[in-house]
Design a protein around this motif. Structure first.
Motif, PDB file in Angstrom:
ATOM      1  N   ASP A 112       5.075  -7.107  -1.293  1.00 16.26           N
ATOM      2  CA  ASP A 112       3.543  -7.354  -1.283  1.00 16.26           C
ATOM      3  C   ASP A 112       2.987  -7.441  -2.589  1.00 16.26           C
ATOM      4  N   ASN A 124       0.111  -6.871  -3.808  1.00 16.31           N
ATOM      5  CA  ASN A 124      -0.666  -5.765  -3.883  1.00 16.31           C
ATOM      6  C   ASN A 124      -0.019  -4.386  -4.334  1.00 16.31           C
ATOM      7  N   THR A 164      -1.140  -3.691   1.612  1.00 16.09           N
ATOM      8  CA  THR A 164      -1.599  -4.006   2.879  1.00 16.09           C
ATOM      9  C   THR A 164      -0.847  -3.101   4.066  1.00 16.09           C
ATOM     10  N   THR A 165       0.021  -2.527   3.856  1.00 20.26           N
ATOM     11  CA  THR A 165       0.848  -1.819   4.635  1.00 20.26           C
ATOM     12  C   THR A 165       0.299  -0.553   5.082  1.00 20.26           C
TER      13      THR A 165
END
Length: 271
Positions: free
Chosen positions: A213, A215, A263-264
């Motif tokens: 990710d 992010n 986002t996890t």
């Protein structure tokens, strides 16, 4: 029966389980067990037991999990009325019926033995490892949604009871204390064991927990086990590590805390 284990075997009116013919893995202490019929709480076929109300959403999640893994295969090859989804429902029922009140709230049994007929066990061949694993995960998920805690690691084992007929099963549950087995469970169901050796969470492939990710920083955070709990530390990430909505530097986690990296999201389980 007390929390310490089984009552001594009785010389009459017993069921003799034959472990030499068990197709499932079983622990040494359960070899050649002799049980009284009264020791097993339910000796009637599934469907004759009195109905009990459960949280609908929790049971739906259990059913969905088991259907996803097994239904397509079993619908073609399994003629027995005993389906994995029925075992999952029965486990939820036994957890609900045997809940105790402890210092931290409701405590559910954490050791669950399922006894099935030889005919049903043969039809589960090929799923000897997957079925207990999924049933264990479903039991944890049900307990999480119902707000139950455990006194030790959760395990579900399956045994053959040759006194059972096709479609019948019996369950035996117990509260067995043990060292917690901390885990991080991601929103997509992946499970990561947490040990005393720190595990790195990050974007690159050399991390212990890889999150692809943008992010997520290359080395975003680290998690480790300490005194049966889970600790997490941010490693100077760009977007931060969050616990229950709050950005943290380092903190000790509690069961059911939510950790967000990029986002996890992960939840913490100690059983």
């Amino acid at each position: 029966m007390g929390e310490a284990g089984l009552e001594p075997a009785h010389p009459f009116e017993y069921w003799h389980l034959k472990p030499a013919r068990l197709p499932f893995r079983h622990s040494p202490e359960w070899t050649a067990i002799i049980l009284q019929p009264s020791d097993i709480p339910f000796s009637t076929p599934l469907g004759r037991c009195a109905p009990v109300r459960f949280g609908c959403m929790a049971l739906e999640n259990i059913e969905s999990r088991l259907e996803k893994l097994f239904d397509r295969t079993f619908s073609r090859g399994l003629k027995s009325p005993l389906q994995p989804i029925e075992i999952g429902r029965r486990i939820a029922r036994e957890m609900e019926l045997n809940v105790r009140i402890g210092p931290r709230g409701k405590i559910a049994p954490n050791v669950i033995r399922v006894y099935v007929s030889l005919e049903d066990a043969k039809r589960f061949e090929g799923f000897e490892k997957a079925l207990p694993t999924e049933l264990t995960a479903s039991a944890r998920e049900y307990a999480l949604q119902e707000g139950y805690d455990f006194v030790g690691p959760v395990s579900v084992e399956i045994f053959v009871d040759e006194t059972r007929t096709l479609g019948e099963m019996a369950l035996r549950v117990n509260f067995t204390q043990g060292r917690p087995s901390p885990k991080l469970i991601s929103h997509d169901g992946k499970t990561y064991d947490v040990t005393a050796t720190p595990k790195i969470v990050g974007r690159t492939g050399d991390c212990d927990i890889v999150i692809p990710d943008s992010n997520v920083s290359r080395r975003h955070a680290e998690v480790w086990e300490v005194n049966g709990s889970v600790a997490i530390r941010d490693l100077g990430s760009t977007n931060g590590t969050y616990v229950n909505g709050h950005r943290i530097d380092a903190v000790t986690l509690s069961p059911r805390d939510e950790v967000v990296v990029g986002t996890t999201s992960f939840r913490v389980e100690l059983a």
